[in-house]
Each structure stands twice: as C-alpha cells, then as structure tokens.
Scaffold this active site. Structure first.
Site, PDB file in Angstrom:
ATOM      1  N   GLY A 178     -10.430  31.711  -7.669  1.00 18.11           N
ATOM      2  CA  GLY A 178     -11.749  31.264  -7.383  1.00 18.11           C
ATOM      3  C   GLY A 178     -12.166  30.103  -8.051  1.00 18.11           C
TER       4      GLY A 178
ATOM      5  N   THR B 277       0.257   6.604   8.338  1.00 21.21           N
ATOM      6  CA  THR B 277       0.477   8.281   8.373  1.00 21.21           C
ATOM      7  C   THR B 277       1.739   8.587   7.889  1.00 21.21           C
ATOM      8  OG1 THR B 277       0.691   8.396  10.635  1.00 21.21           O
ATOM      9  CG2 THR B 277      -1.450   8.427  10.055  1.00 21.21           C
TER      10      THR B 277
ATOM     11  N   GLU C  28       0.883  -1.199  -0.025  1.00 20.23           N
ATOM     12  CA  GLU C  28       0.119   0.082  -0.095  1.00 20.23           C
ATOM     13  C   GLU C  28       0.807   1.326  -0.082  1.00 20.23           C
ATOM     14  OE1 GLU C  28      -2.851  -0.179   3.050  1.00 20.23           O
ATOM     15  OE2 GLU C  28      -4.050   1.303   2.334  1.00 20.23           O
TER      16      GLU C  28
ATOM     17  N   ARG D  88      -5.108  32.093 -18.995  1.00 21.66           N
ATOM     18  CA  ARG D  88      -5.949  33.205 -18.221  1.00 21.66           C
ATOM     19  C   ARG D  88      -5.347  34.508 -18.386  1.00 21.66           C
ATOM     20  NH1 ARG D  88     -10.571  34.708 -15.382  1.00 21.66           N
ATOM     21  NH2 ARG D  88      -9.887  35.781 -13.221  1.00 21.66           N
TER      22      ARG D  88
END
Lengths: 265, 424
Positions: free
Chosen positions: B371, B396, B273, B299
């Site tokens: 945004g 973790t 994992e 942009r």
C-alpha cells in the site's frame, strides 16, 4: 592573499545506512562498505578560501593527509577553485595523533609562504577538533577556532566572527599570517561546476612521502604521537537506558508514551 | 571499461547531492506544473556552469563553420564537440549518460525536458544549421535563455514517423508551412521549435523523400501550441501539440538553408533519443532498488524484517540483475560510441531491454512496498509511471524489435520493411 586549506576525507555519515563496525585489529573500523566525502567543516573551509580568493585574489592550495583514494576530495576542492594541492602519503603516517598530524601538515605548509591557513573546526570521524590549533602552535601563528565569518580589514589584518553558545558571535581582529578553524554554516558550499571538474584533472597534486617532509620516522605515526589510540569499543547498554526498537511508527509511538508517562510533555 | 573515470566520478559526486537536495525538493512543484521546468534548467545551468562552459567552444564552432562556408565547405557541428571544449575533441559519451542517470534517479521528467532542449533541439541546429542559424537559434538555447523543442511526430504519423503530412509549399523565396505535431516535449512553453515538414511541389514521387527541418520562433504568425497534455507519467515535462497554419518562413529558417534530404538527420536525432533511454532507465532502476532495499530492511511484518522473507529476497535480487544488465549496457554503448562501433541493432536492443526492465523494476518496487508503494509519497510510484514512457518515446519497444529483425535479415540479404513484408 595566498591561502592553504586543509581537507580530510571521512566516511559519509549522512548516509543513514552507514553502519560502523570495528575491524579485526580493534584499532580501526571496517571501511570497505563506506563511501567517503570531504569532512563537513572542511567543505566550509574550502568555500571560505575560494570566496576570499575570488574577492582578494591570490592562490588556494589544498593540503591533505591520505592515500590515493583521497584524491577525490582533493580534486573536488580543486574543481571548486583550488589552484594546487599537496597530499602527504606514507605508510608511516598511519596512527598519527593530533600532534603528529599537525607536524605533518606543517611540513607541507611551511614553505608555501601563505597568509592564511584554514582548517575545519572538527573532523566528523574522530571528533578531536584540535588539529588546527596544534598546527597554529607549530607554525607559530595566531589562531581562531569555530570561525563563522571572515572579513579582510587590510593587508595584514582580518576580522573574524567566532560562533559561541547560542549562536552568539564573538568578533576578533587577528593579524596575518594566521590560522582559522572554520565552523559549519557560515557560508554555502558551492557545487563544483562541470568546467571546474574538467580543469581540476589538469591541476597538480604533489605527493609527499616521509622523505619529502624532512621529518624522521619517530616524528610521525604512532612513534611521533603523544597520545596513542589503543582500542575502539561499542558502549554497553546501561541499566537505565532503554533501547527502543521497531519501525519509525512504532518507535515514535513508544517514545511519545514514555515522555507522557514521565510527564515530560 | 566498467568503471567511471575519475572525472566522471567527480561529476557524479557533484550531481548526486544537488539532485537529492535541490532537485528532489522541487519535484512535487514540477510534477504539479507549479514550477516551470525551464526555471529548473536555468538553476541547474547556474550551479554547474554549463552555458559558461559551452560559450567559448560554441563561438569557435560558429567561426570555424563560417570560414568553411566561405570556402564552400559544409561542416557539421555537434554537442560532443562543444563538450569536448576544443574543436575536434570528442567527449566521453558516458558523461551524458551519467548526467541523465543522476537526474533520472530523482526526476526523469527533468532529464527528458533537458534532453529535448539540448540533445534534440540544440543538437539538430548544431548539426544541420549554418553558422548564422547556429548564432541566431542555438546560442540562446545553449545559454539557457530560450527553451527548445523538436517536433517530428504527428497525430497520424507516430511509429510511421516519416509518413508525416506537415507540408512546406514553396512560394517565391518563402515556404508556407501547414500541419500539426503532437506529443512534443517542451512544446507548450518552447521559444524555439524545430519542425519537420515535407516539401510539397505537387510531385508525389520526389516530394516523398524531401523531409526537412525548419526552425521557428514563438510568436511567428500562424504558429500556435496546445496546452500541456495530461499524461500518465513524466508530468514535470510539458508535452503538447504544435499547430502550423499558413506559417510563412524564408530560406533562412530551413536548417542548412538549402533543400537536401533531412530524413537521415531526423533518424540521427531519433538515435540520440534512443541512446538516452538506457541511461534514464539506469537511474530509475538504481533508485527503485535503493528504496526497495531500504524499505525491506526497515519494514517489519509477522515480527520479521521484510528482507528476511525469501519472496522479498527474490524481488530485490531480480531488481539487481536488471540493474547490472542495464548498467553494463550503458557502459557498452558508451564504449561503442567512443570507438565509433555503435550499431542500430545494439542501440535498439539496449533501449528495448532497459525500458522494459525499468518498468518491471518499478512495478516490483511498488509491489514490495504494498500500500505504501502505491502512494504518491513513495518516490517509486512516480518513477514507475515515468518509466513507461521509455517503452514508447523515441520509438516504441515494438519498433525497436522490428529494427533488430530488419538488421538481422539484412545481413542475409533480405530487406524487410517496418510496415511488414519486404521493402519495396
């Protein structure tokens, strides 16, 4: 049914970030930033070849003109179900026009004893749309272009649907051996399976240089061509053309205004 | 070493258009829970022929194991062997990384569920199960007929995973399982469950070490699952609880069919994992960078493209540094696995760095888009939420650091405990 399918490696124009820049020679484009893919129509030709093989048996041979980098598109076609491949690779092949290209393809195909040759109907980079037809002429076999559907009538005959304007299908019967230039959209090109990709790495790609083709230097490349490409140029902005600039929101608003002003919507 | 082989390049080329067209078009339905992730896995299998590729080698593996079992020899199976195609042929670990990376560019949730199904559940059965158990439980998993999950974590045993309290009490030739598991990927819809339980014979000292994997099937009396949990990210991957209430199983559901330490096995599976995390981070980072560069060029603000501003250049350049590092870590890890030179500390370091980098890159991609970046329509919003799990699942980030420190101290003869202080 033994089938040959011709594939070309072209710049990936589906990537909107691909910008075309003419290189220093003026006779080519800078390819260093391109990623390459199989020509769209050729992808449909590969699928058609494999569908026919799955239904009627036989072998599919992939033929390409290109450098080692073209192995990628060849291997992908092999991974989807092609059985073997020939790659024509020699410095002298550069700048081959439609006729010289067809001559090269013929040299690789003529001894394969195939019943059917498939090509894409047009290459997305040069847009000639003539190699398949020239190749049929040289192989002295009948051809059909813009083919969208293929049905096997019997051992010797195919029924093919050619796509005309407005999506109209023109049905023709054609005797084999023959050449079909395949239009996009007639089938759904598969993704290569992982197993197919693994197996493709074991399949042979036979490389043919000038000597192996049996052609002379003046039959290939620029000297073997009837049309010589002299220069690329970027079209100049005409007086009547207005280039709209800005982000998508701005450009669409400006375009909408123009259409409204001219009473077109 | 830092380039994909021709075969892997082809696999990437085959995967990319599938992920960008087919998978991308289903991401919203997957995230909203309208499309079961297992349906997508089946579609993925149908397109790329995974089950048909694995069926032959899996059959061979079962036959080989059965023969060895008759001779009294235990042999372990692995996915690597299946993918290798022939017994004893290992695959390039980079293959799994490329698949996880490409899937994670579009849907880390899908990659997570896919990994839990094959890499955690399937692999544990292959590695630990007998030939009969592989035939009964792994075959339907690798044929994508049944969905698998793998349960170790418990409500009171998270980072301290081996403090689990699920018990298996021997009763004649059976075991009675009681306890619960939580945060288990695929559990809400799984058909086959691997659950770890501690044998309870009432002898605390011996029992502590006896943690074994059991394999259960949906519909078993006493086995139930909770509803999918509401998560910050990875919403397309169902996560849930498993409840075991007097579940009676025979020895044939204890993987390996005999009691021998299962702790090492759980650790190995945790390692797999951990190994998948950098590949998933790679995909997330690569996509976030692609989207950011595109946005910065398109942009315009203050009459200029965003990319002309140096603060924006700083962001995309830093994202690239992370991409470069994470990509190199993935290549390094694949090399180490190929050469059999993998180390716990390197795997922990890779997971720690890659997962934090994915979160940072995701956050910066959102910031760069302002945004718009905060809106669901921008893919980076989902990817960033998904990235956070990489710092938590499979150990973790803090546990990764503790493992690294533990290894470093051990080199000098000092044995540290993950709980702090010296190991006793």
């Amino acid at each position: 049914m033994n089938i040959v399918v011709c594939v070309k490696q072209v710049p990936d124009t589906s990537d909107p970030d691909t910008e075309v820049h003419i290189d220093g020679t003026g006779r080519g484009v800078d390819q260093s930033k391109f990623s390459f893919v199989i020509n769209d129509a050729d992808n449909y030709a590969v699928e058609e070849a494999i569908l026919l093989k799955e239904k009627h048996g036989g072998e599919v041979t992939v033929v390409n003109i290109g450098g080692e980098a073209a192995n990628q598109v060849i291997r992908m076609a092999l991974a989807k179900g092609g059985d073997g491949a020939v790659r024509l690779d020699d410095e002298s092949f550069v700048y081959s026009d439609v006729v010289a290209t067809a001559r090269l393809l013929k040299s690789a195909i003529k001894d394969l004893g195939c019943d059917l040759v498939l090509t894409g109907c047009m290459a997305s980079d040069d847009g000639y749309g003539a190699v398949g037809i020239a190749l049929a002429q040289m192989l002295e076999v009948p051809h059909a272009a813009y083919v969208k559907t293929v049905e096997v009538v019997d051992d010797k005959k195919l029924k093919v649907g050619r796509e005309l304007e407005g999506g109209l299908l023109e049905m023709n019967e054609i005797e084999m051996p023959c050449l079909l230039a395949i239009q996009t959209g007639g089938n759904e090109p598969r993704y290569a399976s992982f197993k197919g990709i693994r197996e493709a790495s074991k399949k042979e790609i036979k490389v043919m240089d000038l000597a192996a083709t049996g052609l002379s230097a003046d039959e290939v490349g620029e000297s073997g061509s009837v049309a010589v490409m002299t220069q690329y140029s970027v079209p100049e902005v005409g007086d009547l053309a207005e280039m709209i600039e800005g982000d998508p929101a701005e450009t669409s608003a400006k375009l909408a205004n123009i259409l409204k002003e001219k009473g077109l919507v | 070493m830092f380039e994909l082989s021709e075969q892997l390049e082809l696999i990437q080329q085959a995967l990319r258009p599938y992920c960008e067209k087919e998978l991308q078009s289903k991401v919203d339905a997957l995230e909203e829970g309208e499309l079961p992730v297992f349906e997508l896995m089946k579609d993925f299998d149908g397109v790329f022929g995974i089950s048909s590729m694995l069926a032959g080698p899996l059959k061979k593996m079962i036959e080989r194991k059965r023969k060895k079992e008759e001779e009294g020899v235990e042999e372990r199976g692995s996915i690597d062997e299946l993918l290798g195609g022939e017994v004893g042929t290992a695959i390039d670990p980079m293959l799994l990384f490329v698949v996880a990376k490409e899937l994670s560019r579009v849907s880390p949730s899908f990659a997570l569920s896919f990994g839990a199904h094959l890499g955690l559940c399937g692999q544990t059965i292959l590695s630990k199960g007998t030939s009969d158990q592989i035939e009964k439980y792994a075959l339907p998993i690798f044929a994508f007929e049944k969905m698998g999950c793998w349960g170790l974590t418990e409500p009171e045993a998270g980072s301290d995973a081996f403090a689990l309290t699920t018990t298996a009490v021997p009763d004649g030739d059976q075991y009675v399982l009681n306890g619960s598991k939580t945060f288990i990927t695929n559990a809400p819809y799984a058909d086959i469950f691997i659950v770890y339980a501690k044998i309870d014979r009432g002898d605390a000292k011996t029992d502590k070490r006896m943690i074994y994997p059991f394999v259960l099937e949906r519909g078993t009396q006493g086995l139930s699952v909770g509803k999918p949990m509401h998560k910050m990210g990875m919403r397309g991957s169902p996560t849930g609880e498993i409840f075991l209430d007097d579940v009676r199983v025979g020895l044939d559901q204890l993987l390996g069919k005999k009691e021998k330490t299962g702790r090492a096995q759980a650790k190995e599976t945790l390692a797999s994992e951990r190994e998948e995390a950098p590949a998933m981070a790679w995909g997330i980072i690569e996509r976030c960078l692609d989207e950011s560069v595109k946005y910065a060029i398109e942009r315009k603000q203050f009459g200029r493209r965003l990319v002309e501003f140096q603060l924006i250049q700083d962001k995309i350049a830093r994202m690239y540094v992370h991409l470069e590092n994470v990509r190199n870590l993935a290549y390094k890890q694949a090399w180490a696995m190929r050469e059999g030179r993998g180390s716990l500390r390197d795997a922990c370091a890779a997971k720690f760095y890659a997962s934090a980098a994915a979160v940072e890159v995701g956050m910066e991609a959102i910031q760069l888009m302002g945004g718009y970046g905060y809106m669901h329509e921008q893919h980076v919003e989902m990817l960033t939420r998904d990235a956070k799990l990489l710092m938590i699942g499979g150990g973790t980030s803090e546990i990764q650091l503790l493992n690294i420190a533990k290894e470093l101290a051990r080199d000098k003869g000092v044995k540290l405990s993950l709980a702090g202080g010296l190991q006793v």
